[in-house]
Scaffold this motif. Structure first.
Motif, short mmCIF file in Angstrom:
data_model
loop_
_atom_site.label_atom_id
_atom_site.label_comp_id
_atom_site.label_asym_id
_atom_site.label_seq_id
_atom_site.Cartn_x
_atom_site.Cartn_y
_atom_site.Cartn_z
N LYS A 13 22.43 -18.44 33.37
CA LYS A 13 21.54 -18.65 32.23
C LYS A 13 21.33 -17.32 31.52
N ILE A 14 21.37 -17.34 30.19
CA ILE A 14 21.13 -16.13 29.42
C ILE A 14 19.64 -15.79 29.48
N THR A 15 19.35 -14.58 29.89
CA THR A 15 17.96 -14.12 30.01
C THR A 15 17.76 -12.87 29.17
N VAL A 16 16.51 -12.51 28.98
CA VAL A 16 16.19 -11.29 28.23
C VAL A 16 16.80 -10.08 28.93
N GLN A 17 16.70 -10.07 30.26
CA GLN A 17 17.23 -8.94 31.02
C GLN A 17 18.74 -8.83 30.84
N MET A 18 19.43 -9.95 30.84
CA MET A 18 20.88 -9.93 30.66
C MET A 18 21.25 -9.36 29.29
N LEU A 19 20.56 -9.81 28.26
CA LEU A 19 20.87 -9.36 26.91
C LEU A 19 20.61 -7.87 26.74
N LYS A 20 19.51 -7.40 27.29
CA LYS A 20 19.20 -5.98 27.19
C LYS A 20 20.20 -5.15 27.96
N SER A 21 20.62 -5.65 29.12
CA SER A 21 21.60 -4.93 29.93
C SER A 21 22.96 -4.87 29.25
N LYS A 22 23.36 -5.99 28.62
CA LYS A 22 24.68 -6.05 27.98
C LYS A 22 24.75 -5.20 26.72
N THR A 23 23.65 -5.10 26.00
CA THR A 23 23.68 -4.43 24.69
C THR A 23 23.02 -3.06 24.66
N GLY A 24 22.15 -2.80 25.64
CA GLY A 24 21.43 -1.53 25.61
C GLY A 24 20.28 -1.53 24.62
N GLN A 25 20.00 -2.69 24.03
CA GLN A 25 18.91 -2.80 23.06
C GLN A 25 17.62 -3.21 23.76
N PHE A 26 16.52 -2.61 23.36
CA PHE A 26 15.22 -2.97 23.93
C PHE A 26 14.64 -4.19 23.25
N ASP A 27 14.91 -4.31 21.95
CA ASP A 27 14.39 -5.41 21.16
C ASP A 27 15.53 -6.39 20.86
N LEU A 28 15.36 -7.68 21.22
CA LEU A 28 16.41 -8.67 21.00
C LEU A 28 16.74 -8.83 19.52
N GLU A 29 15.78 -8.60 18.65
CA GLU A 29 16.02 -8.73 17.22
C GLU A 29 16.92 -7.63 16.67
N SER A 30 17.17 -6.62 17.46
CA SER A 30 18.04 -5.52 17.02
C SER A 30 19.51 -5.78 17.33
N ILE A 31 19.79 -6.83 18.08
CA ILE A 31 21.17 -7.13 18.48
C ILE A 31 21.90 -7.81 17.33
N LEU A 32 23.00 -7.20 16.89
CA LEU A 32 23.80 -7.74 15.78
C LEU A 32 25.10 -8.35 16.26
N PHE A 33 25.69 -7.79 17.32
CA PHE A 33 26.97 -8.25 17.84
C PHE A 33 26.85 -8.44 19.34
N LEU A 34 27.41 -9.54 19.85
CA LEU A 34 27.23 -9.86 21.26
C LEU A 34 28.45 -10.58 21.81
N LYS A 35 28.95 -10.08 22.94
CA LYS A 35 30.08 -10.70 23.62
C LYS A 35 29.67 -11.06 25.04
N LEU A 36 29.67 -12.37 25.34
CA LEU A 36 29.31 -12.87 26.67
C LEU A 36 30.37 -13.88 27.10
N LYS A 37 31.57 -13.42 27.31
CA LYS A 37 32.69 -14.33 27.60
C LYS A 37 33.06 -14.31 29.07
N ASN A 38 33.49 -15.50 29.56
CA ASN A 38 34.02 -15.63 30.93
C ASN A 38 33.05 -15.19 32.02
N ILE A 39 31.77 -15.53 31.88
CA ILE A 39 30.82 -15.16 32.93
C ILE A 39 30.07 -16.38 33.47
N GLY A 40 30.57 -17.58 33.19
CA GLY A 40 29.99 -18.78 33.79
C GLY A 40 28.70 -19.27 33.18
N ILE A 41 28.43 -18.93 31.93
CA ILE A 41 27.18 -19.36 31.29
C ILE A 41 27.18 -20.87 31.08
#
Length: 251
Positions: A13-41
């Motif tokens: 499941k996509i979580t806040v912690q996962m998104l911050k870890s993947k992008t290095g962004q503290f604020d989710l609204e700052s994420i412009l590009f995101l790749k979450l492929k082949n990880i069983g979501i």
């Protein structure tokens, strides 16, 4: 064939912690590009909180419910290939979507695609990818192509093939020329068969976190058009040369 989710991790499941870890962004609204492929979501979780997302790659997962994507109004490119998707209603709200890859899912009828007909900016849509051997059940329908063009009359690229816009006429010319040497070969002549030409370049779905100005995009678009013209010209010249060699070998 339809592609299923990738083996390995499951029930992710996509979580806040996962998104911050993947992008290095503290604020989710700052994420412009995101790749979450082949990880069983299988659960998109809080992805909808990334309201400024412009490009999103979720290929090779186990996703079936797209509801959390409905809030991504700024999304322009979305790769959902190789998942378990059959319902696309949630994408109706992604009004800025331009490029959509749905190859390798479970879309069974053309009616399931009608919810996307109001996406006025949609230029490219893919439901099958012969190179990756990805498809959808709907692609087996004999009226698939004509039905798609009826629903998306302004589409520029369908399944990697130019339908309208830059290069469509020249593409069709090259396609017709491609068939010429194959016909000669089928009659007994010796010649090389030409392989498939990909119209979506390798790395197209690679997400690069760089925000460009309008002038940068205009310059890039100009050089992309120039590159397309050169590639089409080279292909046409190559096909003509191959055809000449094939015809010469039959004399």
């Amino acid at each position: 064939m339809e592609a299923k989710g990738r083996p390995g991790n499951e029930n992710v499941k996509i979580t806040v912690q996962m998104l911050k870890s993947k992008t290095g962004q503290f604020d989710l609204e700052s994420i412009l590009f995101l790749k979450l492929k082949n990880i069983g979501i299988c659960n998109l979780g809080c992805i909808g909180d990334c309201v400024n997302l412009e490009r999103l790659d979720l290929s090779g997962n186990d996703i079936s419910n797209l509801t959390p994507l409905a809030s991504l109004k700024l999304l322009t490119a979305l790769n959902l290939s190789a998942n378990r998707i059959s319902n696309l209603d949630a994408l109706h709200s992604c009004e800025n979507l331009q490029n959509l890859n749905l190859s390798g899912n479970l879309i069974s009828s053309v009616d399931a695609l009608r919810s996307l007909s109001e996406l006025k900016n949609l230029e490219t849509i893919r439901l099958k990818d012969n190179i990756c051997n990805f498809s959808n059940p709907v692609c087996m329908n004999t009226s698939y192509r004509s039905a798609m063009l009826e629903i998306f009359p302004k589409i520029k690229v369908l399944d990697g093939e130019r339908m309208s816009g830059r290069g469509s006429d020249l593409y069709q010319l090259c396609k017709d020329m491609d068939s010429s040497p194959k016909e000669v070969c089928s009659s007994g002549a010796v010649g090389e068969r030409l392989g498939p030409k990909k119209w979506v370049e390798d790395g197209y779905w690679e997400l690069k976190p760089v925000r460009k100005t309008q002038s940068d995009e205009a310059v890039e678009q100009f050089y992309n058009i120039l590159k397309e013209c050169r590639e089409l010209n080279n292909k046409a010249a190559d096909v003509i040369a191959r055809t000449d060699r094939t015809l010469s070998s039959t004399k």
